[in-house]
Every structure is written in structure tokens, then in C-alpha cells.
Design a protein around this motif. Structure first.
Motif, short mmCIF file in Angstrom:
data_model
loop_
_atom_site.label_atom_id
_atom_site.label_comp_id
_atom_site.label_asym_id
_atom_site.label_seq_id
_atom_site.Cartn_x
_atom_site.Cartn_y
_atom_site.Cartn_z
N CYS A 1 -7.45 1.07 -4.58
CA CYS A 1 -8.46 1.93 -5.22
C CYS A 1 -9.69 1.18 -5.72
CB CYS A 1 -7.84 2.69 -6.39
SG CYS A 1 -6.60 3.89 -5.91
N ARG A 2 -9.55 -0.14 -5.92
CA ARG A 2 -10.64 -0.94 -6.49
C ARG A 2 -11.14 -0.31 -7.78
NH1 ARG A 2 -13.93 -2.86 -1.01
NH2 ARG A 2 -12.22 -4.13 -0.16
N ASP A 3 -12.44 -0.08 -7.88
CA ASP A 3 -13.00 0.48 -9.12
C ASP A 3 -13.13 1.99 -9.07
OD1 ASP A 3 -13.30 -2.08 -10.21
OD2 ASP A 3 -15.27 -2.35 -9.27
N TYR A 4 -12.45 2.62 -8.11
CA TYR A 4 -12.64 4.04 -7.88
C TYR A 4 -11.49 4.88 -8.43
CZ TYR A 4 -15.75 1.66 -4.64
OH TYR A 4 -16.68 0.81 -4.09
N GLU B 1 -1.62 -5.00 -9.24
CA GLU B 1 -2.46 -5.56 -8.18
C GLU B 1 -2.46 -4.73 -6.91
OE1 GLU B 1 1.44 -8.05 -8.04
OE2 GLU B 1 0.28 -6.80 -9.45
N THR C 1 0.85 -1.19 0.00
CA THR C 1 0.00 0.00 0.00
C THR C 1 0.88 1.24 0.00
OG1 THR C 1 -1.72 -1.17 1.22
CG2 THR C 1 -1.79 1.23 1.26
N ARG D 1 -14.00 4.99 0.70
CA ARG D 1 -13.27 3.74 0.95
C ARG D 1 -12.09 3.97 1.88
NH1 ARG D 1 -11.29 -1.02 0.58
NH2 ARG D 1 -9.22 -1.51 -0.26
N ASP E 1 -11.57 2.10 5.50
CA ASP E 1 -10.64 0.97 5.60
C ASP E 1 -9.19 1.35 5.86
OD1 ASP E 1 -12.74 -0.78 5.10
OD2 ASP E 1 -12.45 -0.70 2.93
N ARG F 1 -4.73 -1.59 -7.53
CA ARG F 1 -6.13 -2.03 -7.62
C ARG F 1 -6.67 -2.48 -6.26
NH1 ARG F 1 -8.90 -2.37 -12.15
NH2 ARG F 1 -7.86 -2.09 -14.15
N GLU F 2 -5.82 -3.07 -5.44
CA GLU F 2 -6.26 -3.45 -4.10
C GLU F 2 -6.72 -2.23 -3.31
OE1 GLU F 2 -4.37 -4.87 0.14
OE2 GLU F 2 -3.32 -5.49 -1.68
#
Length: 377
Positions: free
Chosen positions: A319-322, A313, A293, A356, A360, A316-317
């Protein structure tokens, strides 16, 4: 004071005036101290020899030598500094928490004193292209030694946890990195330092990148993509180059490209100035590709701006889809043009990224997780 003393070592020291691990050490140590734990942190000796014994309830101890300016000597210095810190920490603390593993050949030292050793590997250091093959091999060996000696391997990324657990057959501990709430900072030119005033303005807006300027952070890819694109807003690059060779490579790309405005600010360590620049950018470019991170990524998510990140990866972990993602300079160029013309359509992503990270990646939750780990010893 609670019964266990914890030493946090492996950074340049606190208060933070450098980077992610230093900020992590500062926030975690002061929060644990506020909970009643006795905490000490290792520090490099400052140039001015000003060595306060404590910071916000945290005890500080210093390496006797000042850091050299020469790059190769700096590597030797950091090696000796880590060994010294392990010895001093093992004498005065019950739990020695080492950030990074480059000095893993000395990780036996806390064991000589019957102390716990925790290690945060940061990421897959041996993947960093800035290192030559021999250094990368040494880092692989160091990673194995770190796993062998550590009582706890603590990772801030679930992807790093997958790697560590599957490769070494261990059960590493996942505790995320945190991000602070930052109050809105209205733009004021007079807050900028003299060398930045007039270079960075809100008319026009600017694209922003904040990073250590190293190959694995894809500085060259981002600059190529920007130069290839039709966007006209300036690109502001905040950070220092890791090596003269890479700086020469990047500056050559700039010189060979079209005449577009790229502003290299160097490192900005004034928090108010940096956050003002981050809050007011048009969009944020994030090129980090190795490690867990990344602190600058979770911090920019707090700024509710549009993020265009390297497609891997780790990003993407977080931010995901944001966020939007790019694979190479051509892809980046295309995505920048889309954001340039349709930014309003992506603002909902910025809002969801903020939600998010607030849920988290809170420092309160991080400190609680560490306290639970301490209590479990």
C-alpha cells in the motif's frame, strides 16, 4: 501446445471456491493455457464426486480420497494429498510448481523423474501464532528443505525475497500477485443470500474485514479496537474461523464488550456478492501480519475504498503511503474515529492505491513474468 508442461499443485484445486492460493492457481493456469502452454492442476476430490477432466483449457487431476471434516485428520489428509500430487505431477509435467512447503520432505520426488521443482513459500509460515512450537519448528525445517530441493524459489513480496535471499544465500525470483478489474456492482438487497439480507445494508454504511479468521490476521485486535471506538456503523466480518479455540476467544471478546453490531457472515464464495459488499463498504480493515502480498489486500485496492491496515512491512510494501496503519487495538480505535469523522479527506489515498495496484499488480504482467521464467528453463 508449447513444449513444456507445467503442473501447479499445493492448493485445494480449481475452479476457486476457497481462498488466495486457489484463485492464484486458477488465474495463472488459465492464462498460461491461453498462451498455448499445457497446464495441469491438482484438486481435492469434491464431496459430490463430480470430477471434470479440465477447466478452461487446464487439465485437472484429483486425489482419490475426499477431505475429512475433523481438524486433525485434515492435517494428515493435506500431507498425503501433497505427496500424491508431487508424484502425479512429476510423472506428467516438466515443471512442478508447488504452492507452499509443508510437504517439503517429499520435494525430492520430482528429482527422481528428472523434473524441475519450483516452490512458492507463501510467507514465513513458521511465524504464524496459530501453530504450536513443534509445528513451527517443523515448518522451519520444511523451509530449509524447500530451499535445498527447489530449482526456483518464487516469492510475491520483495520483503520475503529479502528474507529468503539473506537467510539462505540464494537469488529468489520475485513475481507479484495480481488483481482483476471489477466492474461497479450497484447495491441490491435481493443479491444477498437469505441469511445476509437485512443484516448488511447501506443504511447505515459498514466497516468491512475479509480474512481467514486466525490469530495472525489480528481478528481479535480489530474487534477490540472497534468495540473500544466511538464509531457506530456495524462491523462486517467475512471469513471462517481456523479453529474452534480461536473462535471461542474472539466471541468472548464480543460478549464482554459493549453492545455494538458485529456481523459474522462466514465465508462468502459468490464473487458477485463478495465484490458488491467490498465495493460498498465505508472503509476496509486489514489485519494480516505474516506472509507476503495478501490477495485480499490487492483486491480491495481495486475497489477504491479507504484502507486501514496493520502496520507491518508486508502491508506497507503493497500500500505504501496510500493507506492508514494501526499498531494495536488502541491505535486502531483512534484511527477508526478519525476516518469516521473525516473520510472524505482520505479518498485521494483510495484513488492512488487503485492506480498503484493497476500498474504494479496486473495479472497480465504476472502471467508474462511467469512465461519469461518458463522460457528461461
Amino acid at each position: 501446445m508449447l513444449d513444456r508442461k507445467i503442473a501447479i499443485i499445493g492448493t485445494r484445486g480449481i475452479p476457486n471456491s476457497y481462498g488466495g492460493f486457489e484463485k492464484f492457481a486458477e488465474i495463472l493456469s488459465t492464462r498460461l493455457a491461453s498462451k498455448g502452454y499445457e497446464i495441469c492442476v491438482s484438486c481435492e476430490r469434491p464431496e459430490d464426486n463430480h470430477t471434470p477432466p479440465s477447466f478452461n483449457g487446464v487439465e485437472l487431476f484429483y486425489f482419490p480420497m475426499k477431505p475429512p471434516n475433523f481438524f486433525l485428520l485434515r492435517i494428515v489428509y493435506e500431507f498425503l494429498y501433497d505427496a500424491y500430487s508431487l508424484f502425479k505431477a512429476a510423472r506428467r509435467a516438466d515443471i512442478v510448481y508447488m504452492l507452499g512447503y509443508s510437504a517439503a520432505m517429499f520435494f525430492f520426488i520430482p528429482k527422481l523423474f528428472g523434473k524441475q521443482l519450483w516452490v512458492n513459500p507463501d510467507g514465513m509460515e513458521w511465524k504464524r501464532p496459530k501453530f504450536n512450537p513443534f509445528i513451527r519448528w517443523l515448518l522451519k525445517v520444511s523451509e530449509k528443505l524447500a530451499v535445498f530441493w527447489a530449482d526456483e524459489m518464487i516469492v510475491d513480496s520483495k520483503e520475503i525475497k529479502k528474507y529468503m535471499d539473506s537467510k539462505y544465500g540464494i537469488e529468489s525470483e520475485f513475481i507479484a500477485y495480481g488483481a482483476l478489474d471489477v466492474p461497479p456492482i450497484p447495491w441490491e438487497d435481493n443479491k444477498l443470500t437469505d441469511d445476509l439480507r437485512g443484516k448488511i445494508t447501506l443504511n447505515p454504511h459498514y466497516w468491512l474485514m475479509v480474512a481467514r479468521l486466525e490469530p495472525e490476521n489480528n481478528i481479535h485486535t480489530i474487534i477490540k479496537g472497534y468495540l473500544q471506538s466511538s464509531v457506530e456503523m456495524p462491523l462486517v466480518v467475512v471469513g471462517n474461523f481456523g479453529s474452534p479455540a480461536y473462535e471461542k476467544h474472539v466471541k468472548a471478546i464480543v460478549d464482554e464488550g459493549p453492545d455494538k453490531k458485529i456481523i459474522f457472515t462466514g465465508g462468502i464464495y459468490n464473487k458477485e456478492i463478495l465484490n458488491m459488499i467490498r465495493q460498498n463498504c465505508f472503509a476496509y480493515l486489514h489485519g494480516h501480519s505474516v506472509g507476503g502480498t495478501n490477495p485480499s489486500l490487492v483486491e480491495i485496492m481495486k475497489m477504491e475504498t479507504v484502507i486501514l491496515a496493520h502496520n507491518n512491512e508486508f502491508n506497507r510494501e503493497v500500500c505504501r503511503d496510500y493507506a492508514l496503519y494501526f499498531n494495536d487495538a488502541d491505535d486502531l480505535s483512534h484511527k477508526m474515529e478519525i476516518i469516521d469523522s473525516e473520510r472524505e479527506t482520505f479518498l485521494d489515498l483510495a484513488e492512488k492505491a487503485y492506480e498503484r495496484v493497476s500498474k504494479d499488480y496486473s495479472w497480465e504482467g504476472v502471467a508474462d513474468d511467469y512465461e519469461n521464467l518458463i522460457k528461461g528453463v
